[in-house]
Design a protein around this motif. Sequence first.
Motif, PDB file in Angstrom:
ATOM      1  N   ILE A   1      31.777  34.476  34.231  1.00  0.00           N
ATOM      2  CA  ILE A   1      32.816  33.324  33.422  1.00  0.00           C
ATOM      3  C   ILE A   1      33.356  32.527  34.736  1.00  0.00           C
ATOM      4  CG2 ILE A   1      34.767  32.694  32.295  1.00  0.00           C
ATOM      5  CD1 ILE A   1      34.430  35.043  30.529  1.00  0.00           C
ATOM      6  N   GLY A   2      33.072  31.276  34.914  1.00  0.00           N
ATOM      7  CA  GLY A   2      33.692  30.404  35.851  1.00  0.00           C
ATOM      8  C   GLY A   2      35.022  30.559  36.138  1.00  0.00           C
ATOM      9  N   GLY A   3      35.547  30.899  37.376  1.00  0.00           N
ATOM     10  CA  GLY A   3      36.797  30.847  37.698  1.00  0.00           C
ATOM     11  C   GLY A   3      37.465  32.179  37.338  1.00  0.00           C
ATOM     12  N   VAL A   4      36.959  32.899  36.544  1.00  0.00           N
ATOM     13  CA  VAL A   4      37.382  34.349  36.551  1.00  0.00           C
ATOM     14  C   VAL A   4      36.642  35.565  37.056  1.00  0.00           C
ATOM     15  CG1 VAL A   4      38.067  36.013  34.703  1.00  0.00           C
ATOM     16  CG2 VAL A   4      38.291  33.711  34.107  1.00  0.00           C
ATOM     17  N   GLY A   5      35.187  35.253  37.044  1.00  0.00           N
ATOM     18  CA  GLY A   5      34.406  36.303  37.616  1.00  0.00           C
ATOM     19  C   GLY A   5      33.663  37.062  36.522  1.00  0.00           C
ATOM     20  N   TRP A   6      33.002  38.204  37.091  1.00  0.00           N
ATOM     21  CA  TRP A   6      32.133  39.128  35.917  1.00  0.00           C
ATOM     22  C   TRP A   6      33.353  39.673  34.696  1.00  0.00           C
ATOM     23  CZ3 TRP A   6      27.227  38.698  35.641  1.00  0.00           C
ATOM     24  CH2 TRP A   6      26.530  38.246  36.436  1.00  0.00           C
ATOM     25  N   MET A   7      32.666  39.598  33.717  1.00  0.00           N
ATOM     26  CA  MET A   7      33.553  40.342  32.794  1.00  0.00           C
ATOM     27  C   MET A   7      32.641  41.070  31.880  1.00  0.00           C
ATOM     28  SD  MET A   7      36.416  38.762  32.460  1.00  0.00           S
ATOM     29  CE  MET A   7      37.306  38.903  31.005  1.00  0.00           C
ATOM     30  N   LYS A   8      33.233  42.478  31.644  1.00  0.00           N
ATOM     31  CA  LYS A   8      32.545  43.393  30.656  1.00  0.00           C
ATOM     32  C   LYS A   8      33.409  43.920  29.655  1.00  0.00           C
ATOM     33  CE  LYS A   8      29.771  47.644  30.681  1.00  0.00           C
ATOM     34  NZ  LYS A   8      29.144  48.575  31.643  1.00  0.00           N
ATOM     35  N   ASP A   9      33.110  43.857  28.414  1.00  0.00           N
ATOM     36  CA  ASP A   9      33.808  44.196  27.387  1.00  0.00           C
ATOM     37  C   ASP A   9      35.044  43.569  27.185  1.00  0.00           C
ATOM     38  OD1 ASP A   9      31.783  45.887  26.305  1.00  0.00           O
ATOM     39  OD2 ASP A   9      32.349  47.581  27.594  1.00  0.00           O
ATOM     40  N   GLY A  10      35.222  42.139  27.487  1.00  0.00           N
ATOM     41  CA  GLY A  10      36.571  41.481  27.488  1.00  0.00           C
ATOM     42  C   GLY A  10      37.347  41.854  28.597  1.00  0.00           C
ATOM     43  N   ARG A  11      36.872  42.536  29.686  1.00  0.00           N
ATOM     44  CA  ARG A  11      38.025  42.830  30.584  1.00  0.00           C
ATOM     45  C   ARG A  11      37.022  42.492  31.974  1.00  0.00           C
ATOM     46  NH1 ARG A  11      39.137  48.616  28.393  1.00  0.00           N
ATOM     47  NH2 ARG A  11      36.977  48.666  29.188  1.00  0.00           N
ATOM     48  N   PRO A  12      38.080  42.017  33.079  1.00  0.00           N
ATOM     49  CA  PRO A  12      37.417  41.856  34.299  1.00  0.00           C
ATOM     50  C   PRO A  12      36.576  42.943  34.740  1.00  0.00           C
ATOM     51  CG  PRO A  12      39.703  41.113  34.445  1.00  0.00           C
ATOM     52  CD  PRO A  12      39.409  42.016  33.179  1.00  0.00           C
ATOM     53  N   TRP A  13      35.298  42.945  35.219  1.00  0.00           N
ATOM     54  CA  TRP A  13      34.392  44.189  35.699  1.00  0.00           C
ATOM     55  C   TRP A  13      34.635  44.259  37.122  1.00  0.00           C
ATOM     56  CZ3 TRP A  13      29.382  43.915  38.377  1.00  0.00           C
ATOM     57  CH2 TRP A  13      28.902  45.296  38.298  1.00  0.00           C
ATOM     58  N   ARG A  14      34.942  45.452  37.336  1.00  0.00           N
ATOM     59  CA  ARG A  14      35.338  46.032  38.801  1.00  0.00           C
ATOM     60  C   ARG A  14      33.980  46.947  39.140  1.00  0.00           C
ATOM     61  NH1 ARG A  14      38.953  42.475  38.941  1.00  0.00           N
ATOM     62  NH2 ARG A  14      40.887  43.031  37.825  1.00  0.00           N
ATOM     63  N   ASP A  15      33.395  46.412  40.298  1.00  0.00           N
ATOM     64  CA  ASP A  15      32.320  47.292  40.802  1.00  0.00           C
ATOM     65  C   ASP A  15      32.618  48.003  41.960  1.00  0.00           C
ATOM     66  OD1 ASP A  15      32.547  44.960  42.357  1.00  0.00           O
ATOM     67  OD2 ASP A  15      30.342  44.638  42.239  1.00  0.00           O
ATOM     68  N   GLY A  16      33.827  47.914  42.505  1.00  0.00           N
ATOM     69  CA  GLY A  16      34.389  48.822  43.786  1.00  0.00           C
ATOM     70  C   GLY A  16      34.526  47.680  44.953  1.00  0.00           C
ATOM     71  N   ARG A  17      33.967  46.570  44.887  1.00  0.00           N
ATOM     72  CA  ARG A  17      33.879  45.535  45.809  1.00  0.00           C
ATOM     73  C   ARG A  17      35.424  45.296  46.129  1.00  0.00           C
ATOM     74  NH1 ARG A  17      29.356  41.406  44.500  1.00  0.00           N
ATOM     75  NH2 ARG A  17      27.506  43.056  44.218  1.00  0.00           N
ATOM     76  N   ASP A  18      36.327  45.210  45.393  1.00  0.00           N
ATOM     77  CA  ASP A  18      37.562  44.942  45.777  1.00  0.00           C
ATOM     78  C   ASP A  18      38.278  45.969  46.242  1.00  0.00           C
ATOM     79  OD1 ASP A  18      39.285  45.763  42.584  1.00  0.00           O
ATOM     80  OD2 ASP A  18      37.302  46.304  43.184  1.00  0.00           O
ATOM     81  N   LYS A  19      37.810  47.305  45.788  1.00  0.00           N
ATOM     82  CA  LYS A  19      38.759  48.558  46.637  1.00  0.00           C
ATOM     83  C   LYS A  19      38.230  48.274  47.970  1.00  0.00           C
ATOM     84  CE  LYS A  19      39.052  51.468  42.610  1.00  0.00           C
ATOM     85  NZ  LYS A  19      38.555  52.625  42.023  1.00  0.00           N
ATOM     86  N   ALA A  20      36.684  48.169  48.238  1.00  0.00           N
ATOM     87  CA  ALA A  20      36.230  48.171  49.590  1.00  0.00           C
ATOM     88  C   ALA A  20      36.796  47.113  50.419  1.00  0.00           C
ATOM     89  CB  ALA A  20      34.642  47.862  49.532  1.00  0.00           C
ATOM     90  N   ALA A  21      37.425  45.931  49.933  1.00  0.00           N
ATOM     91  CA  ALA A  21      37.722  44.756  50.515  1.00  0.00           C
ATOM     92  C   ALA A  21      39.341  45.222  50.905  1.00  0.00           C
ATOM     93  CB  ALA A  21      37.705  43.690  49.749  1.00  0.00           C
ATOM     94  N   ARG A  22      40.025  46.060  50.128  1.00  0.00           N
ATOM     95  CA  ARG A  22      41.407  46.358  50.549  1.00  0.00           C
ATOM     96  C   ARG A  22      41.291  47.374  51.773  1.00  0.00           C
ATOM     97  NH1 ARG A  22      43.859  48.588  45.313  1.00  0.00           N
ATOM     98  NH2 ARG A  22      41.649  48.216  44.381  1.00  0.00           N
ATOM     99  N   TYR A  23      40.110  48.492  51.639  1.00  0.00           N
ATOM    100  CA  TYR A  23      40.078  49.098  52.799  1.00  0.00           C
ATOM    101  C   TYR A  23      39.760  48.461  54.257  1.00  0.00           C
ATOM    102  CZ  TYR A  23      40.535  53.228  49.858  1.00  0.00           C
ATOM    103  OH  TYR A  23      41.037  54.397  49.223  1.00  0.00           O
TER     104      TYR A  23
END
Length: 195
Positions: A169-191
């Motif tokens: 979804i443009g502006g939101v990102g990947w969605m799965k089952d009505g929630r934002p989909w987290r594939d671990g990239r955001d955790k890696a970016a924090r580290y």
Amino acid sequence: MTPKQQHSALKVAIKRGIVVLDALGDAELKFQSVSQVWNRATADAALAYGYNETRVRIVPTAREIAQAETVADWLAWLGHHYGGVPRLVAWAHDDPIWRIAEREHCSERTIHNRIDRSVALILEHFGDAEVDLPVIDERPQPAHLPNFVVERPLAGVSPVVNPHGKVWIGGVGWMKDGRPWRDGRDKAARYEGRR
């Protein structure tokens, strides 16, 4: 007066007569016949416990009581020969027409027609005036059309479905089952930011 004017005047008189009969009450209710329905028991919890608007109790005059007794005779005759008195009583007490129609498994237009035909029968028998009313007998209609259309899939056609159920979804990102989909990239970016 024309028969149509007599019909409308009689309709008003019957409605007022039923309301007056209900306002009179019955001190000797145990002697009342089961076929008389103007003293109605409330079967709906919303009506019985005061969730509806308050109504003013009327105090009928002597003339209204005399007219109501005449209406009671008409209703007794109608109930004995044709039935439909509970419908007239519900209409006189301003029950919603959709509720009466639901009770009788027909359309609202049919209920209005049955009320008019009952009044016309009383007018014909006691007033010697004939009103020509068409018979309307319709099945119940849905209250409103559905606000969406669902197409059934054709037999043998299987659409391609993404097994992972991810959607971009443009502006939101990947969605799965009505929630934002987290594939671990955001955790890696924090580290990455802590180093």
